[in-house]
Write a protein that holds these residues in place. Sequence first.
Motif, PDB file in Angstrom:
ATOM      1  N   ILE A  48     -12.483   9.452  -7.576  1.00 15.27           N
ATOM      2  CA  ILE A  48     -13.909   9.217  -7.798  1.00 15.27           C
ATOM      3  C   ILE A  48     -14.135   8.003  -8.689  1.00 15.27           C
ATOM      4  O   ILE A  48     -15.156   7.319  -8.596  1.00 15.27           O
ATOM      5  CB  ILE A  48     -14.563  10.475  -8.427  1.00 15.27           C
ATOM      6  N   ALA A  49     -13.151   7.683  -9.553  1.00 16.51           N
ATOM      7  CA  ALA A  49     -13.285   6.559 -10.489  1.00 16.51           C
ATOM      8  C   ALA A  49     -12.652   5.282  -9.968  1.00 16.51           C
ATOM      9  O   ALA A  49     -12.511   4.310 -10.699  1.00 16.51           O
ATOM     10  CB  ALA A  49     -12.646   6.936 -11.832  1.00 16.51           C
ATOM     11  N   GLU A  50     -12.279   5.275  -8.686  1.00 14.98           N
ATOM     12  CA  GLU A  50     -11.518   4.143  -8.145  1.00 14.98           C
ATOM     13  C   GLU A  50     -12.375   2.911  -7.907  1.00 14.98           C
ATOM     14  O   GLU A  50     -11.923   1.789  -8.098  1.00 14.98           O
ATOM     15  CB  GLU A  50     -10.843   4.578  -6.839  1.00 14.98           C
ATOM     16  N   LYS A  90      -1.417   0.559  -0.848  1.00 12.62           N
ATOM     17  CA  LYS A  90      -1.342  -0.570  -1.781  1.00 12.62           C
ATOM     18  C   LYS A  90      -2.738  -1.038  -2.189  1.00 12.62           C
ATOM     19  O   LYS A  90      -2.978  -1.373  -3.353  1.00 12.62           O
ATOM     20  CB  LYS A  90      -0.566  -1.724  -1.139  1.00 12.62           C
ATOM     21  N   ALA A  91      -3.656  -1.071  -1.238  1.00 10.87           N
ATOM     22  CA  ALA A  91      -5.023  -1.494  -1.548  1.00 10.87           C
ATOM     23  C   ALA A  91      -5.666  -0.560  -2.563  1.00 10.87           C
ATOM     24  O   ALA A  91      -6.333  -1.001  -3.507  1.00 10.87           O
ATOM     25  CB  ALA A  91      -5.855  -1.550  -0.267  1.00 10.87           C
ATOM     26  N   SER A  92      -5.452   0.745  -2.390  1.00 11.09           N
ATOM     27  CA  SER A  92      -6.006   1.719  -3.320  1.00 11.09           C
ATOM     28  C   SER A  92      -5.362   1.586  -4.700  1.00 11.09           C
ATOM     29  O   SER A  92      -6.045   1.658  -5.726  1.00 11.09           O
ATOM     30  CB  SER A  92      -5.807   3.135  -2.774  1.00 11.09           C
ATOM     31  N   ARG A 104      -5.594  -0.134 -10.371  1.00  7.79           N
ATOM     32  CA  ARG A 104      -5.051  -1.039 -11.388  1.00  7.79           C
ATOM     33  C   ARG A 104      -6.150  -1.906 -11.986  1.00  7.79           C
ATOM     34  O   ARG A 104      -6.196  -2.141 -13.199  1.00  7.79           O
ATOM     35  CB  ARG A 104      -3.967  -1.909 -10.753  1.00  7.79           C
ATOM     36  N   GLY A 105      -7.071  -2.361 -11.141  1.00  5.19           N
ATOM     37  CA  GLY A 105      -8.147  -3.228 -11.602  1.00  5.19           C
ATOM     38  C   GLY A 105      -9.086  -2.580 -12.586  1.00  5.19           C
ATOM     39  O   GLY A 105      -9.797  -3.267 -13.335  1.00  5.19           O
ATOM     40  N   PRO A 134       1.833   2.218   2.410  1.00  3.59           N
ATOM     41  CA  PRO A 134       1.047   1.564   3.465  1.00  3.59           C
ATOM     42  C   PRO A 134       0.092   0.546   2.851  1.00  3.59           C
ATOM     43  O   PRO A 134      -0.356   0.704   1.710  1.00  3.59           O
ATOM     44  CB  PRO A 134       0.273   2.727   4.106  1.00  3.59           C
ATOM     45  N   ASP A 135      -0.213  -0.497   3.598  1.00  6.28           N
ATOM     46  CA  ASP A 135      -1.089  -1.544   3.072  1.00  6.28           C
ATOM     47  C   ASP A 135      -2.498  -1.032   2.823  1.00  6.28           C
ATOM     48  O   ASP A 135      -3.122  -1.376   1.816  1.00  6.28           O
ATOM     49  CB  ASP A 135      -1.140  -2.734   4.047  1.00  6.28           C
ATOM     50  N   ASP A 136      -3.016  -0.226   3.748  1.00  2.00           N
ATOM     51  CA  ASP A 136      -4.399   0.253   3.646  1.00  2.00           C
ATOM     52  C   ASP A 136      -4.455   1.760   3.842  1.00  2.00           C
ATOM     53  O   ASP A 136      -3.583   2.360   4.481  1.00  2.00           O
ATOM     54  CB  ASP A 136      -5.286  -0.426   4.690  1.00  2.00           C
ATOM     55  N   THR A 137      -5.522   2.355   3.322  1.00  2.00           N
ATOM     56  CA  THR A 137      -5.750   3.782   3.503  1.00  2.00           C
ATOM     57  C   THR A 137      -6.130   4.063   4.958  1.00  2.00           C
ATOM     58  O   THR A 137      -6.901   3.313   5.560  1.00  2.00           O
ATOM     59  CB  THR A 137      -6.878   4.260   2.573  1.00  2.00           C
TER      60      THR A 137
END
Length: 369
Positions: A276-278, A316-318, A323-324, A347-350
């Motif tokens: 939820i905080a992503e 990785k995107a998530s 991280r940001g 995986p690169d994307d969700t």
Amino acid sequence: MKQLPIAQVLPELKTILNTSAAAVLIAEPGAGKTTGTPPAFLDEPWMAGKTILMLEPRRLAARSAASYMASLLGERAGQTVGYRMRNDTKVGPDTRIVVVTEGVLTRMLQSDPSLGDVGLVIFDEFHERSLHADLGLALTLEAQAVLREDLRILIMSATLDSGRVSAMLGGAPVVDCPGRNFPVETVYLPGSGDRQLEHSAAAAVRRALAEQPGDVLVFLPGEREIRRTERELESSALPPGTVLRPLYGQLPQAQQDAAVAPAIPGERKVVLATSIAETSLTIEGVRTVIDTGLRRTQVFSPRTGMPRLATVPVSKASADQRRGRAGRTAPGVCYRLWSAEEHARLPDDTVPEIMETDLAQLALELALW
């Protein structure tokens, strides 16, 4: 809002939507797209007093975005800016910007396919690819094609394949905006296979409190892991002034607000959160992120014909989005509870929700449409 990077591209975006039916905005974290973009279009000639709808995937982010935009106007939510979500609505006769959650947009389209009083529909954080967001966009595109040629559509994201989305929108122009993230150091802390998640997360929290300044945001897959980690931390000696704040979707609003609010002077806050905080949410004071690398999702089981909850690795995107969060207001650190080798295999994307969830509800919505 002038000091945020989004201000640099708003004139270009206005020019595009003055003549185009759709546009794609790729704005890095910290650019201010969620709260800076909608108010910029209120006085555009093609709006002609109409309303702006912005789809926000998460309830907490929707409420927070509406409240912040209202504060920029010196108002409270429910005046010029409001929100609609299940069991919680703040709009008034003068509301021009309405932040809605996903199911609400579908209901609005089903009851009024032309969206007669709406001039612009914004899909924020579209990279999350929830089933409701995909359906909402499909219905909005059909409404635009059949009933409302003057309706504008804007898709916004920080991590998105802009070329594919632009092609889907008939070659819609793409605008790129830099962000305002501070540098974030990444530290890999792979744990042993026999150690329970809450023990690893609590150990990382204690290390972060000892090594880093500011507040700490911990990403855990669900409420169960949050409560277990909370108990693990409560059973150990934390530095004086440390407060633990859980944050997940089913938490009462007052407790969610307490997790997001800045810590009072003399306190350090540890926020134990789900995904939820992503995105679309800045938790003031966070300088350190601890990421367990897991998320909880619904997966359809062909064997039982029912959906089930599964805990799976993030993409990785998530992971980059999480991280940001450590670099929104100052330089920060991200502790990842896995190895660099494991990260390379993510995986690169969700996976889009439509690829792994029960589609019975979608079939019923389409039949109603």
